[in-house]
Design an enzyme around this catalytic site. Structure first.
Site, PDB file in Angstrom:
ATOM      1  CG  ASP A  34      -1.764  -1.241   1.317  1.00  0.00           C
ATOM      2  OD1 ASP A  34      -2.248  -1.701   0.271  1.00  0.00           O
ATOM      3  OD2 ASP A  34      -1.885  -1.797   2.425  1.00  0.00           O
ATOM      4  CD  GLN A  93       0.918  -8.649  -2.734  1.00  0.00           C
ATOM      5  OE1 GLN A  93       1.725  -9.308  -3.350  1.00  0.00           O
ATOM      6  NE2 GLN A  93      -0.292  -8.416  -3.184  1.00  0.00           N
ATOM      7  CE  LYS A 126       3.184  -2.294  -4.467  1.00  0.00           C
ATOM      8  NZ  LYS A 126       2.840  -2.023  -3.070  1.00  0.00           N
ATOM      9  N   GLY A 184      -4.129  -4.106  -4.562  1.00  0.00           N
ATOM     10  CA  GLY A 184      -5.086  -3.106  -5.037  1.00  0.00           C
ATOM     11  C   GLY A 184      -4.301  -1.867  -5.387  1.00  0.00           C
ATOM     12  CG  HIS A 185      -1.207  -1.893  -7.697  1.00  0.00           C
ATOM     13  ND1 HIS A 185      -0.285  -2.512  -8.491  1.00  0.00           N
ATOM     14  CD2 HIS A 185      -0.922  -2.299  -6.428  1.00  0.00           C
ATOM     15  CE1 HIS A 185       0.508  -3.263  -7.740  1.00  0.00           C
ATOM     16  NE2 HIS A 185       0.130  -3.161  -6.493  1.00  0.00           N
TER      17      HIS A 185
HETATM   18  P1  IMP Z   1      -2.671 -12.773   1.394  1.00  0.00           P
HETATM   19  O1  IMP Z   1      -1.517 -12.591   0.491  1.00  0.00           O
HETATM   20  O2  IMP Z   1      -3.950 -12.215   0.832  1.00  0.00           O
HETATM   21  O3  IMP Z   1      -2.855 -14.165   1.885  1.00  0.00           O
HETATM   22  O4  IMP Z   1      -2.392 -11.893   2.709  1.00  0.00           O
HETATM   23  C1  IMP Z   1      -1.262 -12.124   3.539  1.00  0.00           C
HETATM   24  C2  IMP Z   1      -0.883 -10.861   4.277  1.00  0.00           C
HETATM   25  O5  IMP Z   1      -0.423  -9.889   3.337  1.00  0.00           O
HETATM   26  C3  IMP Z   1      -2.047 -10.188   5.013  1.00  0.00           C
HETATM   27  O6  IMP Z   1      -1.515  -9.529   6.159  1.00  0.00           O
HETATM   28  C4  IMP Z   1      -2.541  -9.143   4.032  1.00  0.00           C
HETATM   29  O7  IMP Z   1      -3.186  -8.070   4.667  1.00  0.00           O
HETATM   30  C5  IMP Z   1      -1.225  -8.727   3.400  1.00  0.00           C
HETATM   31  N1  IMP Z   1      -1.404  -8.244   2.020  1.00  0.00           N
HETATM   32  C6  IMP Z   1      -1.594  -8.998   0.918  1.00  0.00           C
HETATM   33  N2  IMP Z   1      -1.678  -8.210  -0.171  1.00  0.00           N
HETATM   34  C7  IMP Z   1      -1.518  -6.961   0.256  1.00  0.00           C
HETATM   35  C8  IMP Z   1      -1.476  -5.695  -0.403  1.00  0.00           C
HETATM   36  O8  IMP Z   1      -1.576  -5.581  -1.635  1.00  0.00           O
HETATM   37  N3  IMP Z   1      -1.287  -4.604   0.384  1.00  0.00           N
HETATM   38  C9  IMP Z   1      -1.118  -4.705   1.728  1.00  0.00           C
HETATM   39  N4  IMP Z   1      -1.139  -5.856   2.387  1.00  0.00           N
HETATM   40  C10 IMP Z   1      -1.342  -6.975   1.664  1.00  0.00           C
END
Ligand code: IMP
Length: 423
Positions: free
Chosen positions: A13, A224, A16, A40-41
């Site tokens: 977040d 991420q 990017k 989520g970009h």
């Molecule tokens: P998952 O990848 O959806 O299984 O999430 C694993 C961890 O990564 C969790 O703490 C999510 O909140 C975090 N996470 C996954 N994708 C994002 C992102 O795009 N932005 C921020 N946190 C993320």
């Protein structure tokens, strides 16, 4: 000609999407290399907000080609929705959106497994976005996954059925009440597959290496952040892919000696969504102000983000792991109005001061040690040049540059494409 990388240096977040969008005019190709619709970009321009989950952030520019690389996992249902949003905005993507045959597919049962796995963890849950990311990468490394290229083969539906049956047995093992209608989920899934099949599938590693030989400019877009990297993040509270620079090599098939600039994106403070340690987290008014002014809610899940001071120990770690060559600082505008700003420069770890990120950063072991900075009052959001920036902000920037040894080349002062100061 080299491939430039753009990566998040914190817990995701960082902004990017906005920076890829700003930089796209310099590049022929934008290529996403890992993650999936957990990302989520957000892009804002001409008064409109767009959120992309899987599609590279260069899609709104006329000329750039956008590639979804082999390291990405695609949910056909979410992907179809993203394409329909582009349709609504009259974005012509058919010729400029290419999909790697080696990218893996997220099946409906991957999402169910994600939900069951999280529920079974109780208080120790990861805080996953529940998009099926973990189970899909598990099937990839377990050599059971279904890839985009399989959709061109006759037997892919049999493979799908076999894997789904296996998943249902694993769901039984979890013995957790999850209500779902698989038939309904499959109707949506197959519609998504049909839409996906309307796009061009490519052998993306070959495509990209040919493009490199032809001197095309390429930007690899990460998702991420480095602290969510499966190897180098705050495990187990991480995502399931390599979000760091090495992930671009494996996620696109580009050799390390073809990597050029590494752009590291970070917020002027820190946020985290989901569970896991966060040494500089604030539980006071300052944290609330950051959340409110910075609109700190997840672009994918809408969950409130946890907020805290900038953590330079963690930032330096991310700079090192990624080999960052240029830093880009986001959301400096959110810090306007604070009397004093704090930056964590070391930790007290098990009674000793340390300047590196230790193996275990759980709160009981770690106390952040801060340097303090004078804040500024001025609203930055209309500023367009470095000369206009308040002196106290420039001191803050100077300090970060000195500590990291890397120049800050972009200061973002708002979410819009135009609110970007290039130094
Ligand atoms: P998952 O990848 O959806 O299984 O999430 C694993 C961890 O990564 C969790 O703490 C999510 O909140 C975090 N996470 C996954 N994708 C994002 C992102 O795009 N932005 C921020 N946190 C993320």
């Amino acid at each position: 000609m080299a491939v430039d990388l753009l990566l998040g240096l914190q817990w995701g977040d960082e902004g990017k999407g906005k920076i890829v969008d700003v930089l796209t005019k310099k590049y022929d190709i934008i290529a996403r290399f890992q993650g999936g619709p957990n990302a989520g970009h957000t892009l804002i321009f001409n008064g409109n907000k767009h959120v992309l989950h899987t599609i590279p952030s260069g899609i709104f520019h006329k000329t750039a080609l956008n590639i979804v690389g082999n390291g990405v996992v695609i949910d056909p249902v979410i992907f179809k929705k993203e394409l329909e949003n582009l349709d609504k905005n009259n974005i012509d993507y058919e010729k400029k959106l290419l999909i790697s045959r080696k990218a893996h597919l997220i099946l409906p049962t991957h999402r169910l497994l994600d939900a069951a796995s999280e529920t079974s963890k109780g208080k120790a849950k990861i805080g996953s976005t529940l998009k099926g990311i973990g189970p899909t990468y598990m099937d990839k490394t377990g050599r059971n996954g279904i890839r985009v290229g399989d959709l061109e083969l006759d037997d892919w539906k049999e493979k799908y059925q076999a894997l789904t049956q296996k998943h249902l047995k694993i769901l039984d093992y979890f013995n957790i009440q999850i209500s779902y209608d698989l038939k309904e989920l499959e109707v949506e899934f197959y519609k998504g597959i049909e839409k996906l099949k309307s796009l061009q599938f490519i052998d993306s590693e070959d495509y990209l290496n040919t493009a490199i030989k032809e001197n095309k400019t390429i930007l690899a877009e990460g998702a991420q952040g480095s602290l969510l990297d499966i190897d180098f993040g705050t495990y187990p509270f991480v995502t399931s892919s390599n979000t760091t620079a090495a992930g671009a090599c494996t996620g696109l098939g580009v050799a390390p000696n073809k990597i050029g600039n590494v752009y590291g994106i970070f917020k002027a403070y820190t946020t985290r969504v989901g569970s896991g340690p966060f040494p500089t987290e604030l539980f006071d008014k300052n944290g609330e102000t950051m959340a409110r002014v910075g609109h700190e809610f997840g672009a994918t899940t809408g969950r409130p983000r946890r907020c805290g001071w900038l953590d330079l120990v963690a930032l330096k770690y991310a700079v090192q792991v990624n080999g960052v060559t240029q830093l880009m600082m986001m959301k400096g505008d959110v810090l306007s109005g604070f009397d004093t700003l704090k930056v964590c420069t070391s930790y007290k770890y098990k009674g000793k001061e340390v300047t590196h990120l230790p193996y275990n950063i759980e709160p009981e072991n770690i106390t952040p040690i801060y340097s303090e900075f004078k804040g500024w009052e001025a609203d930055l959001t209309e500023m367009t040049t470095e000369e206009e920036l308040p002196k106290n902000l420039l001191d803050y920037i100077d300090f970060i540059e000195k500590e990291t040894g890397v120049p800050i080349t972009i200061v973002s002062v708002g979410p819009d494409r135009k609110q970007t100061i290039i130094r």
